[in-house]
Design an enzyme around this catalytic site. Structure first.
Site, PDB file in Angstrom:
ATOM      1  N   ASP A  15       0.755  -0.922  -0.065  1.00 32.11           N
ATOM      2  CA  ASP A  15       0.059   0.203   0.055  1.00 32.11           C
ATOM      3  C   ASP A  15       0.967   1.148  -0.155  1.00 32.11           C
ATOM      4  O   ASP A  15       1.967   1.091   0.518  1.00 32.11           O
ATOM      5  CB  ASP A  15      -0.804  -0.121   1.250  1.00 32.11           C
ATOM      6  CG  ASP A  15      -1.553   1.188   1.325  1.00 32.11           C
ATOM      7  OD1 ASP A  15      -2.476   1.692   0.474  1.00 32.11           O
ATOM      8  OD2 ASP A  15      -1.503   1.870   2.487  1.00 32.11           O
ATOM      9  N   THR A  42       0.214   4.800   1.018  1.00 30.55           N
ATOM     10  CA  THR A  42       0.111   5.728   1.938  1.00 30.55           C
ATOM     11  C   THR A  42       0.313   5.068   3.464  1.00 30.55           C
ATOM     12  O   THR A  42      -0.390   4.095   3.695  1.00 30.55           O
ATOM     13  CB  THR A  42      -1.197   6.472   1.968  1.00 30.55           C
ATOM     14  OG1 THR A  42      -1.442   7.154   0.623  1.00 30.55           O
ATOM     15  CG2 THR A  42      -1.437   7.740   3.012  1.00 30.55           C
ATOM     16  N   ASP A  88      -1.174  -0.468   6.326  1.00 28.09           N
ATOM     17  CA  ASP A  88      -1.663  -0.068   7.683  1.00 28.09           C
ATOM     18  C   ASP A  88      -2.914   0.392   7.828  1.00 28.09           C
ATOM     19  O   ASP A  88      -3.061   0.889   9.184  1.00 28.09           O
ATOM     20  CB  ASP A  88      -0.446   1.393   7.769  1.00 28.09           C
ATOM     21  CG  ASP A  88      -0.880   2.179   7.122  1.00 28.09           C
ATOM     22  OD1 ASP A  88      -1.590   2.141   5.975  1.00 28.09           O
ATOM     23  OD2 ASP A  88      -0.579   3.637   7.605  1.00 28.09           O
TER      24      ASP A  88
END
Length: 657
Positions: free
Chosen positions: A345, A347, A545
């Site tokens: 991912d 960001t 996250d």
């Protein structure tokens, strides 16, 4: 949590006591038997046989009781496991010796039965010691949590036991205090040493709203925090739970070893019966046939097979925890080595996950620090993410404004205006300056250049004059590019997955060296893209996250959560990187490969050793080469295999991950 380490320590202590008792009784047995070259039997039969019976009986029935009880339990479940195999070898030697004692035959194998129990206990003790080292490290973490906390009750500071702190309590922290529980800073700012969790030695500056981890150290300021997690919900308790869960789980290789043990029980008993029958039919004396049969059964007991994978798993998971890589179970530790594609991912994983000032471009003759200081005066009064980034950058540089902004007004979609030292300050995009009829002039070219590099622009103007432009972006983590190169060196392909615009995602991918990109992906679609890679035959790991990463983490063959991420992401993942460093992905894969390599070496050794040893013990080479293995030597050779496996697993501690 406390009871598990205590129980483990108690079990290790019990096995240690049984081993020392077994060793103390086995040594005189060996000396009595005349097995040691150059030392004749000290006492002759039949007295030696009865002394052997007295010495061997407590070794078999007390020291080795765990294997006998395990055998009964396994047979009740109608399964054959390692306990059955060990008990078969021990009881074969012991029962045969009792029979020979009763019929007054001078030859017995009490020492073989005792040696087998002693060596197996030693192997299991070594395994438990390797596990305890990790458990001790975890208990040392808990020791970092202070026994008491300073809680605000009715406006007064009261010292209470940490165990009585509840969620919502307000706690006061002074410089040098250890933080009792996980929480949130509500008043004051300070520096906090979180090296026990992140591995980073430099203190982290905390402001109101920042999270605090129990066990870390409040370095500088007197602050107030609110408890958000206590007891087993704290970060330290979860770390301990993850490591213990991993060490108590079974890897696929261990399940294979358990199945092999069931087969080897049949092989061992069959080899003993076949050996006795073959030698009897060939006309060999009863004692010779029995000796070969007992030797075959004893050496077929591959305790090394039972130690092969759990010892490596215990050391591997402990080594991972030492490097702030938490692996939830043994199957994950083994499965990581097969990963060939890692999906990141963007960001919060490849990037920092928050806007950061990256460029400060003043107008000709201007000063970058003064530009940032002026902008921060107004930005500090706004909650917009770009304003927060500007205020944070000024604080980090120690550029506290010497003036305050008043009459701050939000202009939706454009920025803010304020009064500073009697003049108007405008902070926002180009549209805001056009609205205020402020000419950008040459500053427009600087802004266009920053925009082309993917920066979000914030222009600053005072008194109707443009002062400069500030570029803000979600900064790439310093270790991201090196992490991608490290994965490539391991033969692992990296993929970048994000919901951001294609141009932004491609820019980040280019900077860190990722060739394949999936951009403008909605949260509910992320798992579909992971599934697409799996349909291509890729064994995938997903690194994320956020809450929106949880489905993709669950879909991937291995889910890896950045430690600073959300609880949902961490729960959905099998691996947690506590340092929030993408470089640890390669470290985890390298750890897995080293651990699996040790597992395969140990399993191969245990299996090949037994396949080759059984025919020798059964006397297959007696007539051609004169080879004979008495049961005592068979037990010694069996123990040598176990010691090799344990030492080989322990060498994993030196692995460079």
């Amino acid at each position: 949590m406390a009871s598990d380490p205590a129980m483990a320590a108690s079990m290790e202590g019990d096995i240690r006591r049984r081993f020392w008792v077994a060793l103390a009784l086995t040594l005189p047995l060996v000396l009595l038997s005349g097995t040691v070259p150059g030392i004749p039997p000290l006492i002759r039969a039949p007295a030696a046989n009865w002394i052997g019976f007295v010495l061997a009986t407590p070794v078999v029935w007390w020291c080795g009781w765990m294997f006998l009880a395990g055998t009964v339990a396994a047979l009740r479940r109608r399964t054959l496991d390692m306990s059955v195999l060990i008990a078969t070898g021990v009881l074969a030697a012991y029962v045969a010796s009792v029979y020979l004692t009763v019929i007054r035959d001078p030859a017995t194998y009490y020492d073989a039965a005792a040696m087998l129990v002693t060596f197996v206990l030693f192997g299991h003790w070594m395994e438990m010691k390797s596990r305890r080292r990790t458990t001790d490290a975890l208990r040392a973490l808990f020791a970092l949590v202070p026994p008491s906390a300073r809680v605000l009750r009715n406006g007064q500071e009261v010292n209470v036991a940490t165990s009585t702190v509840v969620v919502g309590d307000l706690l006061r922290l002074r410089p040098g205090d250890k933080i009792s529980v996980d929480g949130e800073l509500v008043a004051g700012d300070t520096d906090v040493d979180e090296s026990l969790v992140t591995g980073e030695s430099a203190p982290i500056h905390k402001t109101p709203g920042a999270s605090l981890v129990g066990g870390s150290i409040n370095v500088s300021g007197a602050v107030t925090m609110r408890a958000t997690k206590v007891g087993n919900d704290t970060v330290l308790a979860q770390i301990a739970a993850l490591v213990q869960r991993a060490q108590n789980s079974k890897a696929p290789g261990q399940r294979l070893a358990d199945k092999a043990a069931g087969v080897l029980v049949v092989v061992a008993v069959g080899a003993g019966v076949a050996t006795f029958a073959a030698w009897t039919i060939s006309g060999a004396p009863f004692l010779k046939a029995l000796t070969f049969a007992i030797s075959a059964v004893v050496i077929a007991c591959p305790d090394a097979l039972g130690l092969a994978t759990p010892t490596a798993v215990a050391i591997g998971t402990g080594l991972g925890a030492k490097h702030n890589i938490l692996i939830k179970d043994a199957a994950t530790l083994e499965g990581l080595c097969r990963v060939r594609t890692v999906v990141f991912d963007k960001t919060g994983t490849i990037t920092e996950g928050r806007p950061t000032v990256t460029d400060i471009e003043p107008t000709p003759g201007g000063n970058a620090d003064e530009l940032l200081r002026t902008a921060a005066a107004a930005a500090a009064q706004s909650t917009h993410p770009l304003s927060a980034a500007i205020a944070r950058a000024a604080t980090d540089k120690g550029l506290a404004p010497g003036f305050s902004a008043t009459a701050v007004q939000n202009v939706p979609g454009m920025g803010i205006t304020a009064r500073v030292n009697g003049t108007t300050l405008a902070l926002g995009n180009a549209a805001l300056l056009e609205r205020e009829q402020i000419d950008l002039g040459a500053l427009r070219f600087a802004g266009d250049a920053l925009a082309a590099r993917g920066r979000s622009l914030t222009y600053v103007a005072v008194g109707g004059q443009a002062l400069g432009v500030i570029g803000v972006t979600d900064a790439i983590r310093p270790t991201s590019a090196a992490a991608i190169r490290d994965l490539a060196s391991l033969g692992v392909t990296s993929v970048l997955l994000s919901g951001d615009a294609t141009v932004t995602v491609e820019r980040v991918a280019k900077e860190v060296g990722i060739a394949r990109v999936f951009a403008e992906v909605r949260p509910e679609q992320k798992a579909d893209y992971v599934q697409r890679l799996q349909r291509e035959g890729q064994v995938t790991a997903m690194v994320g996250d956020g809450v929106n990463d949880a489905p993709a983490l669950a879909q991937a063959d291995i889910g890896i959560a950045i430690g600073a991420g959300t609880d949902v992401a961490i729960q959905a993942a099998e691996v947690v990187l506590m340092k929030s460093d993408p470089a640890d992905v390669a470290h985890a894969i390298r750890l897995s490969r080293a651990t699996v390599r040790k597992m395969k070496q140990n399993l191969a050794w245990a299996a090949v050793y037994n396949v080759l040893a059984i025919p020798v013990a059964a006397g297959a080479f007696y007539h051609s080469l004169g080879w004979i293995l008495v049961p005592q030597i068979s037990a010694l050779l069996m123990s040598g295999s176990s010691i090799f496996v344990a030492v080989n697993a322990v060498s994993l501690r030196r692995a460079r991950i």
